[in-house]
Every structure is written in C-alpha cells, then in structure tokens.
Write an enzyme that holds these catalytic residues in place. Structure first.
Site, PDB file in Angstrom:
ATOM      1  N   HIS A   1      -4.726   3.004   0.000  1.00 18.66           N
ATOM      2  CA  HIS A   1      -3.974   1.863   0.554  1.00 18.66           C
ATOM      3  C   HIS A   1      -3.687   0.819  -0.527  1.00 18.66           C
ATOM      4  O   HIS A   1      -2.603   0.231  -0.561  1.00 18.66           O
ATOM      5  CB  HIS A   1      -4.757   1.179   1.685  1.00 18.66           C
ATOM      6  CG  HIS A   1      -4.572   1.789   3.042  1.00 18.66           C
ATOM      7  ND1 HIS A   1      -3.346   1.904   3.659  1.00 18.66           N
ATOM      8  CD2 HIS A   1      -5.480   2.298   3.924  1.00 18.66           C
ATOM      9  CE1 HIS A   1      -3.504   2.456   4.852  1.00 18.66           C
ATOM     10  NE2 HIS A   1      -4.787   2.714   5.042  1.00 18.66           N
TER      11      HIS A   1
ATOM     12  N   HIS B   1      -9.471   6.995   1.139  1.00 16.20           N
ATOM     13  CA  HIS B   1      -8.377   6.593   2.037  1.00 16.20           C
ATOM     14  C   HIS B   1      -8.029   5.112   1.807  1.00 16.20           C
ATOM     15  O   HIS B   1      -6.851   4.743   1.710  1.00 16.20           O
ATOM     16  CB  HIS B   1      -8.827   6.850   3.483  1.00 16.20           C
ATOM     17  CG  HIS B   1      -7.896   6.380   4.557  1.00 16.20           C
ATOM     18  ND1 HIS B   1      -7.241   7.245   5.414  1.00 16.20           N
ATOM     19  CD2 HIS B   1      -7.511   5.130   4.935  1.00 16.20           C
ATOM     20  CE1 HIS B   1      -6.499   6.544   6.260  1.00 16.20           C
ATOM     21  NE2 HIS B   1      -6.642   5.249   6.001  1.00 16.20           N
ATOM     22  N   GLU B   2      -9.061   4.258   1.696  1.00 17.44           N
ATOM     23  CA  GLU B   2      -8.824   2.809   1.525  1.00 17.44           C
ATOM     24  C   GLU B   2      -8.287   2.495   0.126  1.00 17.44           C
ATOM     25  O   GLU B   2      -7.403   1.641  -0.022  1.00 17.44           O
ATOM     26  CB  GLU B   2     -10.104   2.008   1.777  1.00 17.44           C
ATOM     27  CG  GLU B   2     -10.786   2.220   3.132  1.00 17.44           C
ATOM     28  CD  GLU B   2      -9.862   2.080   4.317  1.00 17.44           C
ATOM     29  OE1 GLU B   2      -8.788   1.464   4.202  1.00 17.44           O
ATOM     30  OE2 GLU B   2     -10.203   2.626   5.388  1.00 17.44           O
TER      31      GLU B   2
ATOM     32  N   GLY C   1     -12.782   1.554   8.564  1.00 20.15           N
ATOM     33  CA  GLY C   1     -12.429   0.974   7.274  1.00 20.15           C
ATOM     34  C   GLY C   1     -11.166   0.142   7.427  1.00 20.15           C
ATOM     35  O   GLY C   1     -10.416   0.329   8.390  1.00 20.15           O
TER      36      GLY C   1
ATOM     37  N   CYS D   1      -5.331   6.581  10.727  1.00 21.11           N
ATOM     38  CA  CYS D   1      -5.117   5.309  10.039  1.00 21.11           C
ATOM     39  C   CYS D   1      -4.640   4.277  11.050  1.00 21.11           C
ATOM     40  O   CYS D   1      -3.760   4.566  11.858  1.00 21.11           O
ATOM     41  CB  CYS D   1      -4.065   5.485   8.942  1.00 21.11           C
ATOM     42  SG  CYS D   1      -3.767   3.969   8.008  1.00 21.11           S
ATOM     43  N   LEU D   2      -5.214   3.089  10.997  1.00 24.07           N
ATOM     44  CA  LEU D   2      -4.833   2.026  11.928  1.00 24.07           C
ATOM     45  C   LEU D   2      -3.373   1.614  11.736  1.00 24.07           C
ATOM     46  O   LEU D   2      -2.779   1.058  12.651  1.00 24.07           O
ATOM     47  CB  LEU D   2      -5.758   0.814  11.745  1.00 24.07           C
ATOM     48  CG  LEU D   2      -7.229   1.074  12.117  1.00 24.07           C
ATOM     49  CD1 LEU D   2      -8.100  -0.113  11.706  1.00 24.07           C
ATOM     50  CD2 LEU D   2      -7.373   1.357  13.611  1.00 24.07           C
TER      51      LEU D   2
ATOM     52  N   GLN E   1      -3.526  -3.933   4.831  1.00 28.59           N
ATOM     53  CA  GLN E   1      -3.210  -3.614   6.234  1.00 28.59           C
ATOM     54  C   GLN E   1      -3.125  -4.870   7.103  1.00 28.59           C
ATOM     55  O   GLN E   1      -2.601  -4.819   8.210  1.00 28.59           O
ATOM     56  CB  GLN E   1      -4.263  -2.654   6.822  1.00 28.59           C
ATOM     57  CG  GLN E   1      -4.218  -1.275   6.185  1.00 28.59           C
ATOM     58  CD  GLN E   1      -5.253  -0.360   6.782  1.00 28.59           C
ATOM     59  OE1 GLN E   1      -6.409  -0.379   6.392  1.00 28.59           O
ATOM     60  NE2 GLN E   1      -4.863   0.431   7.766  1.00 28.59           N
TER      61      GLN E   1
END
Ligand code: GNR
Ligand code: NI
Length: 180
Positions: free
Chosen positions: A145, A141-142, A46, A99-100, A51
């Site tokens: 963000h 999660h997204e 994702g 998480c990236l 990000q």
C-alpha cells in the site's frame, strides 16, 4: 475514538507513493490512535495510512487471533513507521487476501513466506525483526500500500479486472438501493 473514512478503489490516492514519516510526535500518535480505531471498527487486521488518505509511510496491524480461552480477543497492536523489507525468502506461500479498500473481494496471492523488516516503532526506536505466517502476509500487503500497490496487482489481468468490476457493480447496486 476517531474513525477515519477508508478510501476505496478506484481512488487515485491509493496509487500514490507514500512519503517517509519525518517526526514521531504527538500529532503522529493521534493519527496512529485514529488508525487503530478505524481498523478495529472496520474490522480489519491491518491498515496503511494511505487508506485513510494520508500518504505517509505508516501502518498498523493487529492480527486479533482468537484466544484459547474463548471470549474477547486480546488486542495486540503493532505500529510500523517507515518499514523496509531487508530480506524476503525464496520460499513462497499463498494466502486468501482481502483489502478494506477493495470491499468484499478475496483472492489467493503468492508472496515470500518469511520477511526480515526494519522499522521505527511508536516510541521512535529503530527495530528489526523476522516475520512469518499471517504477520508476514499482512506486513507485505501493507508495505505494498505504501508503494501504491494493491493485492489485485499480484493477480492475472483477467482476475484483476473481474474483481474491479465486481466492486464497481456492488457499489452501483448499493447506490441504486439507497435512492429507491
Ligand atoms: O483486514 C484485512 N485482512 C487481510 C486478509 C488477508 C491478507 C491481508 C489482509 S489486510 C486487510 C486490511 C487491509 O486492507 N489492509 O491494507
Ligand atoms: Ni489493504
């Protein structure tokens, strides 16, 4: 193919509230395409626009679950524009999240098991659906963000501080190694 740099903690952009997408047009299509390229290259399942330092309410997901046949994973790209959580189940589930923007750190996060979402798709159509399993985890999660929230915010202060310190230490050591 357009790879965009992924920003990492403690970049303050990750803490901003993303603004609604106003128009689903060619320019947005290009950003979506670049976000998929960036997510697949990372690799991740994702990616929220913030990000890649674009604070708009847009996210892409491809769970890329391995296929029965073996071999190449089949791509199942999903685009969510201006997503809203309409309902979240009382039942909770924990998942080991990463998480990236918090490289190489993982922790168990508890969230609602099932969520009902309304969003706009890549063709500009408003849609609604109910999601469970990894799709539910990833969507939550997204969407976090988009609100400036990271998975570490769901941990105890002690665990959160430990994760942040590990990321900073790993980065210092990487930079030191690059100089030598
Ligand atoms: O690639 C990712 N994997 C992942 C694993 C468990 C829970 C959430 C995720 S999302 C993450 C990519 C990312 O940082 N998206 O914001
Ligand atoms: Ni993330």
């Amino acid at each position: 193919m357009g790879l965009l740099p992924i920003i990492e903690i403690p970049d303050p952009i990750l803490r901003t509230q993303s603004e609604p997408v106003e128009r689903v047009d060619r320019e947005l299509g290009r950003l979506i395409s670049d976000m998929f390229d960036t997510m697949y290259a990372a690799p991740g399942i994702g990616l929220a626009a913030v990000q890649v330092a674009v604070p708009r309410r847009l996210l892409v997901i491809d769970l890329q679950e391995p296929e029965e046949e073996g071999g190449e994973a089949v791509k199942r790209p999903h685009v969510f524009i201006n997503p809203e959580i309409l309902h979240a189940s009382d039942a909770r589930k924990t998942y080991n999240e990463g998480c990236l923007s918090i490289p190489e750190q993982y922790a168990e996060v508890e969230r609602p098991d099932v969520v009902r979402i309304r969003w706009t798709d890549a063709d500009g159509a408003v849609r609604e659906g109910e999601f469970d399993g990894l799709m539910s985890v990833c969507l939550q999660h997204e969407i976090d963000h988009l609100n400036g929230v990271l998975f570490i915010d769901h941990l105890s202060r002690l665990k959160r501080d430990m994760v942040v310190r590990k990321v900073m230490k790993a980065r210092r050591e990487r930079e030191k190694a690059a100089i030598l």
